[in-house]
Design a protein around this motif. Structure first.
Motif, PDB file in Angstrom:
ATOM      1  N   ILE A  90       0.824  -1.223   0.000  1.00  0.00           N
ATOM      2  CA  ILE A  90       0.000   0.000   0.000  1.00  0.00           C
ATOM      3  C   ILE A  90       0.851   1.262   0.000  1.00  0.00           C
TER       4      ILE A  90
ATOM      5  N   PHE B 154       1.580   5.876  -2.676  1.00  0.00           N
ATOM      6  CA  PHE B 154       0.565   4.945  -2.202  1.00  0.00           C
ATOM      7  C   PHE B 154      -0.124   4.234  -3.352  1.00  0.00           C
TER       8      PHE B 154
ATOM      9  N   TRP C 122      -3.579   2.631  -3.741  1.00  0.00           N
ATOM     10  CA  TRP C 122      -4.853   2.510  -3.016  1.00  0.00           C
ATOM     11  C   TRP C 122      -5.853   1.589  -3.701  1.00  0.00           C
TER      12      TRP C 122
ATOM     13  N   ASP D 210      -8.886   0.027  -1.719  1.00  0.00           N
ATOM     14  CA  ASP D 210     -10.209   0.655  -1.906  1.00  0.00           C
ATOM     15  C   ASP D 210     -11.246  -0.375  -2.337  1.00  0.00           C
TER      16      ASP D 210
ATOM     17  N   VAL E 251      -3.103   5.615   6.086  1.00  0.00           N
ATOM     18  CA  VAL E 251      -3.918   4.423   5.825  1.00  0.00           C
ATOM     19  C   VAL E 251      -5.161   4.377   6.717  1.00  0.00           C
TER      20      VAL E 251
ATOM     21  N   ARG F 161      -7.461   7.228   5.734  1.00  0.00           N
ATOM     22  CA  ARG F 161      -8.230   7.074   4.475  1.00  0.00           C
ATOM     23  C   ARG F 161      -9.496   6.251   4.702  1.00  0.00           C
TER      24      ARG F 161
END
Ligand code: G3I
Length: 380
Positions: free
Chosen positions: A87, A94, A96, A100, A148, A151
């Motif tokens: 990640i 990053f 994602w 996600d 992290v 998010r």
């Protein structure tokens, strides 16, 4: 945060257990249910039933595995896509997408979503692994956790904040974090996770936590955090076991000991290898190469019925304990959906055919699945 639809799941359980509403209601309700009750449904009154999810379920490659996941399970854990090397492979870069997709899947399916794992000595990028300056390492840890956990704030239900920080004797593993920052890093990373996502549960996760010496180490971590006024909500017992061990008494004693500290207990990476391992062989040199050994890979063409039954017996024995301790246990997660996905096909020896989970390579439920369903049906 997920509150799984207990009403529907409980109704499924009642229907399955044959003590549900009248026939007329059941027929109407049954016609509305997409499928027969599942493992997740029948165990919903006791604990979440989870599975580790990998890239192939998230990118659609393994649609059959994804179908099993959506039908059978009520919680998910990312097998690899949220690990630091995947990640944030380089400082401030990053990746994602897969993480996600993982979180979105959990939200779509209204599951208990676990984050795995914020801090682990393994699968670390070199820029972290090779850090020797305490301030730099603290900065890396803070930036990673803020990015992290931040998010996914409000989406992850529980974080494996710290994974595998102990040696088998209960002493601290000489990870880069412990060597450079000492024990304080444990308090700092849990405190930061609590600050960044105050609604997520916070866990310490490790393997062999049935081992009495290692158990004392995990309890020391829980008390260290509690004494520093930092929240720890649960201890995750990974439970990478086998057909013959560890003894149920050791697992029971650990569940009781962790619960006594005031934390929840989770079984977080359950699988049962059915293959022999080098260390099982008297006098075998562990570094000996067994890759071509038929002795170490005895079932390349399928698992004999006799072993399927032993696997079912062992899973039943463990689940009897989990049901006995359901006031302390909030989740039982399998480390994979089906046998073809299992890390145990490649560890500790590459290229083997293992059968550690509840669904086979044809995506069909095994005897062990049937046995756990029967156990739930006969639950008092
Ligand atoms: O994705 C790459 C692929 O692109 C590449 O071709 C292939 C061959 O090099 O490697 C693939 O990455 C592998 C990854 O699994 C995804 O399959 C890594 O090499 C491999 O090291 C990684 O293994 C994972 C292992 O953690 C790493 O230590 C296992 O899948 C995963 O099941 C295992 O899970 C851990 C838990 O996180 C913590 N508890 C123990 C458990 C078992 O080790």
């Amino acid at each position: 945060m997920r509150l799984i639809n207990y009403g529907f799941l409980l109704l499924c359980s009642l229907i399955y257990l044959g003590c549900g509403p009248s026939t007329a209601d059941v027929s109407e309700t049954a016609s509305n249910t997409e499928s027969a009750p599942s493992l997740g449904a029948v165990y919903a009154p006791n604990f979440y039933i989870g599975a580790a999810v990998n890239r192939v379920q998230l990118d659609g490659t393994d649609s059959a595995g994804l179908a099993i996941l959506e039908r059978e399970f009520t919680s998910i854990t990312p097998e690899n896509v949220m690990k630091w090397e995947n990640i944030q492979p380089e400082a401030n870069r990053f990746e994602w997408d897969m993480a996600d997709a993982y979180v979105e899947l959990g939200e779509q399916q209204d599951m208990w979503i676990v984050g795995h794992t914020l801090v682990w000595h393994s699968q670390l990028p070199d820029y972290v692994k090779e850090t020797t300056d305490p301030d730099q390492l603290r900065t890396y840890l803070e930036e990673h956790i803020r990015a992290v956990a931040g998010r996914y704030k409000g989406k992850i239900d529980g974080w494996d904040v710290l994974n595998e920080a102990l040696n088998e004797d209960g002493s601290y593993r000489e990870s880069v974090f412990y060597k450079v920052l000492g024990e304080q890093y444990i308090v700092d990373v849990f405190r930061l996770a609590q600050e960044v996502d105050p609604d997520a549960e916070l866990y310490y996760n490790d393997y062999n936590l049935n081992n009495p010496e290692k158990r004392e180490g995990a309890i020391r971590i829980a008390k260290l955090l509690q004494d520093n006024g930092v929240r720890i909500d649960g201890i995750g017992m990974q439970a990478h076991y086998n057909l013959n061990g560890p003894p149920i008494s050791q697992v029971r004693n650990s569940i009781d000991a962790y619960a006594a500290t005031g934390v929840k207990v989770m079984i977080t990476e359950l699988d049962l290898t059915v293959l022999p391992n080098p260390w099982d062989l008297e006098g075998a040199a562990v570094e000996q190469n067994f890759e071509e050994s038929e002795m170490m890979n005895p079932y390349p063409g399928g698992l004999p019925d006799s072993v399927q039954i032993r696997l079912a017996d062992r899973y039943e024995e463990l689940f009897r304990l989990f049901l006995e301790k359901h006031e302390h246990i909030t989740r039982v997660t399998f480390w994979g959906i089906h046998d073809n996905q299992s890390w145990l096909n490649g560890w500790p020896i590459r290229g083997r055919t293992n059968y550690p989970l509840l669904f086979d390579r044809q995506f069909k439920p095994k005897k062990a699945h049937e046995r756990l369903m029967q156990l739930a049906a006969n639950r008092d």
